[in-house]
Scaffold this active site. Sequence first.
Site, PDB file in Angstrom:
ATOM      1  N   GLU A  75     -17.112  13.816 -23.387  1.00 19.56           N
ATOM      2  CA  GLU A  75     -17.538  12.168 -22.448  1.00 19.56           C
ATOM      3  C   GLU A  75     -18.212  11.948 -21.046  1.00 19.56           C
ATOM      4  O   GLU A  75     -19.200  10.976 -21.081  1.00 19.56           O
ATOM      5  CB  GLU A  75     -16.527  11.735 -22.716  1.00 19.56           C
ATOM      6  CG  GLU A  75     -15.798  10.470 -23.761  1.00 19.56           C
ATOM      7  CD  GLU A  75     -15.140  12.308 -24.637  1.00 19.56           C
ATOM      8  OE1 GLU A  75     -15.007  12.484 -25.689  1.00 19.56           O
ATOM      9  OE2 GLU A  75     -14.962  13.143 -23.740  1.00 19.56           O
ATOM     10  N   GLU A 361     -28.190  17.494 -27.283  1.00 18.72           N
ATOM     11  CA  GLU A 361     -28.571  18.284 -26.892  1.00 18.72           C
ATOM     12  C   GLU A 361     -29.396  19.712 -27.270  1.00 18.72           C
ATOM     13  O   GLU A 361     -30.097  19.717 -26.659  1.00 18.72           O
ATOM     14  CB  GLU A 361     -27.403  19.088 -25.949  1.00 18.72           C
ATOM     15  CG  GLU A 361     -27.663  19.930 -24.189  1.00 18.72           C
ATOM     16  CD  GLU A 361     -26.317  20.024 -24.185  1.00 18.72           C
ATOM     17  OE1 GLU A 361     -25.725  20.211 -22.430  1.00 18.72           O
ATOM     18  OE2 GLU A 361     -24.871  20.156 -24.557  1.00 18.72           O
TER      19      GLU A 361
END
Length: 453
Positions: A75, A361
């Site tokens: 987060e 990612e």
Amino acid sequence: MSLKTNSEYGARPRIWFAFYQLLWHLLLPLAIIRLAWCARHAFSYLHHIPERLGFGYKKPIYQGSIWIHAVSVGETRAAQPLIEAYLARGESILLTHMTLNGRRTGKQLFAQAIANGQIRQVYLPYDLCWPVENFLNTFKPQFGLFMETEAWPTAVFRGKEIRLPLFLVNARLSERSARRVNQFGKAGRALFQAFAGVLAQTEFDAQRYRSLGVENIQIVGNIKFDVPLDPDLVAQGKMWRQDLQVNKRLMVCASSTRDGEEAIILKAWNDLLMSNAFENPPLLCVVPRHPERFAEVAEQISSIGLKFRRRSEWTSTPSDCINLEVVLGDSMGEMPMYYSASDLVLMGGSLLPFGGQNLIEACAAGCPVLLGEHTYNFQQAALDALQAGAAQRIHGDVILGEPIVLMEVLKELLSNASELAKMSVAAKTYSVEHQGATERILIALDQQIKSWA
């Protein structure tokens, strides 16, 4: 803080909330004991304990900041584009976490802003009335942004009672989580209805929040597509990959693996190497999701008889990769390096029913992804990546003693250079095409805050 239901703002349900507070008071000593237990490995767990109880904040105290709550590492990284956008506007940020690794990540990402006072890092206090009340009275934020799935009842209900606008940002909600919330009936639904607004990643997420009675919902996309890869780590990964290419070796990164998955992966990898399908055997890099499991996974690799080395044992790229069969990625915050060095990513959390981990990612690094059957935490991202040709799904039972399913998929894909190259291009394209959530979130929040005032 009163336990009465605030009829004007429709705040916390009285009986359920009283039970919740009682449970927290009973568990509080265990929470402190757990911190002491974790401190065996890192004494930093015992730092800032007063903050977890809502006091002991160092001066000066800057009030009126934008409060962003990022519970842990994922987060915190996801919040990076949003935090940087607010910093560019000249705003100050109160950045809260619940985990030590989340706080470490924030300190690493925003070192300069912390040093010059633009960002203040503290732990979000345990979700009891008195710590939360003191936290809010101390910092008096403009508004609060909770990242992704965080919804702490005391903080959220109290925010609504005092007319502090709190938003759930980059919000996601799996079907399983929605069912769990509904099991609490009106009390569970009231929690999410207490947010000033929900900015959801996808239509899937928005529909589930609507099923809980949430009305103020906007779909803004996934901010994780906007998170930049650390250029220094990317450069290190590319250097490592060049070393591998000199020896004509491919590398697979088993990323963010969870308990039970490493055994499946290592068995499949051992079988793959024993099959002698490759003139130059590929290299496996295993990166467990949780640092406390590094030693356990090292023992698993050793017990199966594979030659391995820990990432922590070298300062740059390993000079003896040619002699290794496995690298244990026992480091934090270096995923861009691992992805940039890899030809293929096997996404952890998806082989067993953990819901999967973030594949964005890996795609941003141009790395193709293999997914198991369990990707409900990232449902839309997984579906979009599969449709784009950036990812493939492993079909078949990889659990009940059949890692041969995984082994065969790995062998087929690693033997097909043209398919890997095609997937790599698709992964990069997929990543770029889904960017832009940060700007949409800022526009939505500006409008909401203006109307709230």
